[in-house]
Design a protein around this motif. Sequence first.
Motif, PDB file in Angstrom:
ATOM      1  N   LYS A  53       0.835  -1.207   0.000  1.00 53.19           N
ATOM      2  CA  LYS A  53       0.000   0.000   0.000  1.00 53.19           C
ATOM      3  C   LYS A  53       0.868   1.255   0.000  1.00 53.19           C
ATOM      4  N   SER A  54       2.003   1.170   0.654  1.00 48.20           N
ATOM      5  CA  SER A  54       2.928   2.299   0.652  1.00 48.20           C
ATOM      6  C   SER A  54       3.453   2.562  -0.751  1.00 48.20           C
ATOM      7  N   GLU A  55       3.825   1.500  -1.475  1.00 46.12           N
ATOM      8  CA  GLU A  55       4.329   1.678  -2.834  1.00 46.12           C
ATOM      9  C   GLU A  55       3.262   2.286  -3.738  1.00 46.12           C
ATOM     10  N   LEU A  56       2.029   1.822  -3.586  1.00 45.95           N
ATOM     11  CA  LEU A  56       0.917   2.396  -4.335  1.00 45.95           C
ATOM     12  C   LEU A  56       0.818   3.899  -4.070  1.00 45.95           C
ATOM     13  N   LYS A  57       0.998   4.295  -2.819  1.00 44.57           N
ATOM     14  CA  LYS A  57       0.924   5.711  -2.450  1.00 44.57           C
ATOM     15  C   LYS A  57       2.059   6.509  -3.087  1.00 44.57           C
ATOM     16  N   PHE A  58       3.244   5.915  -3.157  1.00 43.79           N
ATOM     17  CA  PHE A  58       4.368   6.569  -3.822  1.00 43.79           C
ATOM     18  C   PHE A  58       3.995   6.903  -5.268  1.00 43.79           C
ATOM     19  N   GLN A  59       3.473   5.917  -5.980  1.00 43.26           N
ATOM     20  CA  GLN A  59       3.182   6.111  -7.399  1.00 43.26           C
ATOM     21  C   GLN A  59       2.026   7.092  -7.604  1.00 43.26           C
ATOM     22  N   LYS A  60       0.986   6.934  -6.836  1.00 43.14           N
ATOM     23  CA  LYS A  60      -0.179   7.821  -6.936  1.00 43.14           C
ATOM     24  C   LYS A  60       0.216   9.270  -6.651  1.00 43.14           C
ATOM     25  N   THR A  61       1.009   9.475  -5.615  1.00 36.09           N
ATOM     26  CA  THR A  61       1.403  10.823  -5.232  1.00 36.09           C
ATOM     27  C   THR A  61       2.310  11.456  -6.275  1.00 36.09           C
ATOM     28  N   ALA A  62       3.205  10.673  -6.863  1.00 40.71           N
ATOM     29  CA  ALA A  62       4.102  11.211  -7.890  1.00 40.71           C
ATOM     30  C   ALA A  62       3.306  11.762  -9.065  1.00 40.71           C
ATOM     31  N   VAL A  63       2.283  11.031  -9.500  1.00 38.62           N
ATOM     32  CA  VAL A  63       1.452  11.496 -10.616  1.00 38.62           C
ATOM     33  C   VAL A  63       0.667  12.740 -10.220  1.00 38.62           C
ATOM     34  N   GLU A  64       0.066  12.702  -9.061  1.00 38.82           N
ATOM     35  CA  GLU A  64      -0.744  13.838  -8.620  1.00 38.82           C
ATOM     36  C   GLU A  64       0.096  15.094  -8.441  1.00 38.82           C
ATOM     37  N   LYS A  65       1.293  14.963  -7.872  1.00 40.02           N
ATOM     38  CA  LYS A  65       2.160  16.121  -7.659  1.00 40.02           C
ATOM     39  C   LYS A  65       2.678  16.678  -8.991  1.00 40.02           C
ATOM     40  N   LEU A  66       2.952  15.791  -9.946  1.00 42.00           N
ATOM     41  CA  LEU A  66       3.381  16.242 -11.266  1.00 42.00           C
ATOM     42  C   LEU A  66       2.285  17.058 -11.935  1.00 42.00           C
ATOM     43  N   MET A  67       1.062  16.553 -11.864  1.00 39.61           N
ATOM     44  CA  MET A  67      -0.061  17.265 -12.461  1.00 39.61           C
ATOM     45  C   MET A  67      -0.311  18.593 -11.745  1.00 39.61           C
ATOM     46  N   GLU A  68      -0.230  18.561 -10.431  1.00 44.09           N
ATOM     47  CA  GLU A  68      -0.453  19.775  -9.640  1.00 44.09           C
ATOM     48  C   GLU A  68       0.595  20.841  -9.945  1.00 44.09           C
ATOM     49  N   ALA A  69       1.851  20.452 -10.045  1.00 46.08           N
ATOM     50  CA  ALA A  69       2.928  21.403 -10.296  1.00 46.08           C
ATOM     51  C   ALA A  69       2.794  22.076 -11.652  1.00 46.08           C
ATOM     52  N   ASN A  70       2.172  21.380 -12.606  1.00 46.98           N
ATOM     53  CA  ASN A  70       2.043  21.910 -13.960  1.00 46.98           C
ATOM     54  C   ASN A  70       0.607  22.331 -14.294  1.00 46.98           C
ATOM     55  N   GLN A  71      -0.234  22.354 -13.273  1.00 41.26           N
ATOM     56  CA  GLN A  71      -1.635  22.748 -13.427  1.00 41.26           C
ATOM     57  C   GLN A  71      -2.328  21.959 -14.532  1.00 41.26           C
ATOM     58  N   LEU A  72      -2.023  20.663 -14.578  1.00 43.22           N
ATOM     59  CA  LEU A  72      -2.631  19.771 -15.556  1.00 43.22           C
ATOM     60  C   LEU A  72      -3.947  19.216 -15.025  1.00 43.22           C
ATOM     61  N   LYS A  73      -4.968  19.275 -15.852  1.00 40.46           N
ATOM     62  CA  LYS A  73      -6.261  18.689 -15.514  1.00 40.46           C
ATOM     63  C   LYS A  73      -6.350  17.289 -16.112  1.00 40.46           C
ATOM     64  N   LYS A  74      -7.203  16.485 -15.514  1.00 38.70           N
ATOM     65  CA  LYS A  74      -7.322  15.107 -15.995  1.00 38.70           C
ATOM     66  C   LYS A  74      -7.728  15.036 -17.458  1.00 38.70           C
ATOM     67  N   ASN A  75      -8.574  15.959 -17.890  1.00 41.56           N
ATOM     68  CA  ASN A  75      -9.029  15.905 -19.284  1.00 41.56           C
ATOM     69  C   ASN A  75      -7.942  16.320 -20.275  1.00 41.56           C
ATOM     70  N   GLN A  76      -6.798  16.800 -19.769  1.00 37.79           N
ATOM     71  CA  GLN A  76      -5.676  17.147 -20.638  1.00 37.79           C
ATOM     72  C   GLN A  76      -4.720  15.968 -20.843  1.00 37.79           C
ATOM     73  N   ILE A  77      -4.832  14.953 -20.002  1.00 47.61           N
ATOM     74  CA  ILE A  77      -3.951  13.783 -20.082  1.00 47.61           C
ATOM     75  C   ILE A  77      -4.655  12.672 -20.857  1.00 47.61           C
ATOM     76  N   ASP A  78      -4.062  12.287 -21.971  1.00 49.66           N
ATOM     77  CA  ASP A  78      -4.676  11.262 -22.811  1.00 49.66           C
ATOM     78  C   ASP A  78      -4.463   9.861 -22.262  1.00 49.66           C
ATOM     79  N   LEU A  79      -3.360   9.660 -21.560  1.00 48.82           N
ATOM     80  CA  LEU A  79      -3.006   8.291 -21.180  1.00 48.82           C
ATOM     81  C   LEU A  79      -1.974   8.299 -20.055  1.00 48.82           C
ATOM     82  N   MET A  80      -2.105   7.324 -19.183  1.00 49.54           N
ATOM     83  CA  MET A  80      -1.087   7.044 -18.180  1.00 49.54           C
ATOM     84  C   MET A  80      -0.547   5.640 -18.455  1.00 49.54           C
ATOM     85  N   ILE A  81       0.767   5.544 -18.624  1.00 56.53           N
ATOM     86  CA  ILE A  81       1.409   4.246 -18.863  1.00 56.53           C
ATOM     87  C   ILE A  81       2.305   3.957 -17.667  1.00 56.53           C
ATOM     88  N   SER A  82       2.094   2.813 -17.024  1.00 59.30           N
ATOM     89  CA  SER A  82       2.874   2.536 -15.821  1.00 59.30           C
ATOM     90  C   SER A  82       3.066   1.042 -15.608  1.00 59.30           C
TER      91      SER A  82
END
Length: 332
Positions: A53-82
């Motif tokens: 669960k900790s590893e899941l949190k690492f990955q989830k937070t990395a994506v969310e922080k990246l989007m937040e830092a660049n003011q990216l909205k979900k509808n602007q991201i076509d795909l997440m590959i992981s």
Amino acid sequence: MKKIGKQTFSIKDNVFIRDTYTIVGKKEGQGPLGNKFHMVVEDDLWGEDSWEKSELKFQKTAVEKLMEANQLKKNQIDLMISGDLLNQITSSSFAARAIQLPYIGVYGACSTMALTMGLGSLLIDGGFAENIICVTSSHFCSAERQYRLPLEMGGQRHMSAQWTVTGSAAVWLSKNGSGGPRIKNVTFGKITDLGVKDANNMGAAMAPAAYDTLSQHIKDTGINYDLIVTGDLGTVGKGIVNKMFNEDNNSIENKYDDCGTIIFDIEKQDVHSGGSGCGCSATVFGAFLYRKLLDGDIKKLLFTSTGALHSPTATLQGESIPGIAHSVGIEI
């Protein structure tokens, strides 16, 4: 055709690496790159009740922080590959469940960062997407439990063994940009297996694949890179790659390094042969190599993540360890 040579694809349109976000654990934060990571988590459980669960949190937070830092909205991201190391890539799938982006899960073991970036750049170059987030993760404790022995057993580690990096990195690829690092060429590797069966010597198992892919990429592109970096071969695998190139009369020693030897202080941190895991090359690229490109310290980077495609079941059945490596040629 956008394919050049035997295994390499040339990216004709611009695919910009717009930004990265990296999160690592306490041990990684104490290493040479400690002040370069975006976030260092002091508690490897990070408030969760399991390593997974900790590893899941690492990955989830990395994506969310990246989007937040660049003011990216979900509808602007076509795909997440992981992808990640755990059975059924659960960290990635569960993170994607929480984030709710269109999702492709891939398994390349420790080669996953270059694999996702390579696939993402081809999709953008082909006109199928404008913005893609590539992400991967690993966790020392979850990996040890799955691949070797539970930590509670206190088993002694082999000197050739590597320390799985606790960390995650997210990379934003986009067709839109105004300069900055761009992915220009991608080489997808072939399975290379020279019969190594020791699950405590990943460097030796993966090194032949790294050599094969690097050689093919250099031959296909003819590019003289400023820096060549492999994923997580550690001191053992790095030495083997150098030896193989030297025997081929094509030494790369003066411009070659490995993420497994960059992320930790080999002498002071008791990591034996160095770092490993999906998070190794991912966080080193996101926090260190990407910055070297942005700062103009290097103009051309050949980034190659390496992976050992084994499983605990196959190892117990006496199978050898298949190796794979994928290369991404990046220019500024």
